[in-house]
Design an enzyme around this catalytic site. Structure first.
Site, mmCIF file in Angstrom:
data_model
loop_
_atom_site.group_PDB
_atom_site.id
_atom_site.type_symbol
_atom_site.label_atom_id
_atom_site.label_comp_id
_atom_site.label_asym_id
_atom_site.label_seq_id
_atom_site.Cartn_x
_atom_site.Cartn_y
_atom_site.Cartn_z
ATOM 1 N N ASP A 85 -4.416 -16.846 -23.826
ATOM 2 C CA ASP A 85 -4.978 -16.998 -25.167
ATOM 3 C C ASP A 85 -5.983 -18.146 -25.147
ATOM 4 O O ASP A 85 -5.876 -19.061 -24.320
ATOM 5 C CB ASP A 85 -3.884 -17.282 -26.205
ATOM 6 N N ASP A 126 -1.371 -8.059 -28.540
ATOM 7 C CA ASP A 126 -1.140 -8.010 -29.986
ATOM 8 C C ASP A 126 -2.242 -8.758 -30.726
ATOM 9 O O ASP A 126 -2.081 -9.147 -31.873
ATOM 10 C CB ASP A 126 0.232 -8.614 -30.313
ATOM 11 N N LYS A 166 -2.682 -3.415 -29.918
ATOM 12 C CA LYS A 166 -2.804 -3.191 -31.358
ATOM 13 C C LYS A 166 -4.145 -2.530 -31.671
ATOM 14 O O LYS A 166 -5.174 -2.895 -31.095
ATOM 15 C CB LYS A 166 -2.694 -4.512 -32.114
#
Length: 310
Positions: A85, A126, A166
Site C-alpha cells: 500500500d 480490496d 473489488k
C-alpha cells in the site's frame, strides 16, 4: 452518527470491533472464501492496497497462524504474505509490508524478491478510490485500479493462481469482464452478504491464471486494448450497458455468504451486557496511523488555534 448508533445500524461494523478486525471488509473476504475456497493450498499471497489491513488480518488468521501453531509444520512451510500500500499500516503477525505503488512494475519486483524468485498462489485487492457519488466516474477510476492490479498479477501470480479484486458494477462491466477473461478461464462477479445492497461494489473472483501463449507483461495494455468480439472482430461496445447480438456477454454473478446470517442493510438492537447493564460501544481496533487527511486536520486545528489567539 455516533458509535453507538452506527453499531446498531451496521452489524458488521460492530462485529468487526468485537472480533478484533480492523475493518468490516474482513467479512467480505471470509464470505468469498466460504463460497470459492480460495485459500486451499495457498502458500504465497499478495494483498494489494492493503491498508488499514483487514484483509491482511484474514490472511494471517486463516493461513499463517494455523500453519505456525501446527505441530507438524516445519521451517519453510509457513505461508508467506506480502501486503502492499502507499500508506503505512500497523504490523500484523506473519505479514511483510511493502510501501509502494501498484501502478509501478517495480513494486512487483519487490514482491518477487520476498518470494525468493517464486510466484504467488493468490493475489487479492480490496482497493478503491475515494468515491465521488458520480457512478460513471467512480466505475472508471475503479476499473483503472483493477487494471493496475492486473499489471502486478502478470508479474507475480503463478499459472493456475487466483486473483480477487473489488469492482464497481456499471455500464462497462462487460468490458472489464472480457478483459479479465483474457487471463482467467473462470471469472465470477460475487456479492458478499456483508456488502450493502445499496453499494455498487462487487468482487471479481478470477480463477486458474492462464496468460495467452507468448504473453509478456509489457504487452498487457496493448492486449487489453484489442479486446473484441468472440470472433476477434470489432471492439466491445459497452455504451448501452449490456452487449447485444453476437457480442452479448453473460457475466456469472453470485451472492455469497450465509443467507441466514446478518443482513448488512438491517438495523440490529444492541446486545445486553451479562450483568444487565447497557451496551458500551467499542473503539475501532486500529485507527489509520498516517491517513491521507492527516495534513488537512492539522491545518484545520492550526487555523482554529490562530482564531482563538487573535
Amino acid at each position: 452518527m455516533g458509535k453507538a448508533s452506527r453499531d446498531k445500524r451496521d452489524i458488521y461494523y460492530r462485529k468487526a470491533k468485537e472480533e478484533g478486525w480492523r475493518a468490516r471488509s474482513a467479512f467480505k473476504l471470509l464470505q468469498i472464501d466460504e463460497e470459492f475456497n480460495i485459500f486451499q493450498g495457498v502458500k504465497r499471497v499478495v494483498d494489494l492496497c492493503a491498508a488499514p489491513g483487514s484483509w491482511s488480518q484474514v490472511l494471517s488468521r486463516q493461513l499463517y497462524l494455523p500453519a505456525k501453531s501446527s505441530a507438524e509444520s516445519k521451517e519453510g512451510d509457513v505461508p508467506l504474505i506480502v501486503a502492499i500500500d502507499l500508506q503505512p499500516m500497523s504490523p500484523i503477525e506473519g505479514v511483510i509490508q511493502v510501501q509502494g505503488d501498484i501502478t509501478n512494475a517495480r513494486t512487483a519486483q519487490l514482491v518477487i524478491i520476498h518470494f525468493d524468485g517464486s510466484k504467488a498462489d493468490l493475489v487479492v485487492c480490496d482497493g478503491a478510490p475515494d468515491v465521488t457519488g458520480l457512478h460513471d466516474m467512480d466505475e472508471f477510476v475503479q476499473s483503472q485500479l483493477i487494471l493496475a492490479g492486473l499489471t502486478i498479477v502478470t508479474h507475480v501470480l503463478k499459472e493456475g493462481g487466483k486473483f480477487i479484486a473489488k469492482i464497481f458494477r456499471g455500464k462497462d462491466t462487460s468490458l472489464l469482464y472480457s478483459q479479465l477473461k483474457l487471463f482467467f478461464p473462470t471469472v465470477t462477479f460475487a456479492k458478499p452478504k456483508s456488502s450493502r445492497n445499496s453499494s455498487i461494489e462487487a468482487f471479481a473472483v478470477c480463477e486458474n491464471y492462464s496468460p495467452p501463449e507468448g504473453f509478456h507483461p509489457r504487452d498487457l495494455h496493448r492486449l487489453l486494448e484489442k479486446v473484441g468480439s468472440p470472433s476477434g472482430g470489432s471492439h466491445l461496445d459497452c455504451s448501452s450497458g449490456w452487449l447485444e447480438g453476437p457480442n452479448k456477454v453473460y457475466i456469472p454473478f453470485l451472492a455469497c455468504g450465509d443467507l441466514t446470517g446478518y443482513d448488512s442493510d438491517r438495523s440490529y438492537p444492541h446486545p445486553k451486557e451479562a450483568d444487565g447493564s447497557s451496551y458500551q460501544s467499542m473503539d475501532p481496533v486500529q485507527p489509520p496511523i498516517a491517513p491521507p487527511y492527516k495534513r488537512a486536520l492539522e491545518l484545520k486545528k492550526a487555523s482554529a488555534q490562530s482564531i482563538r489567539d487573535a
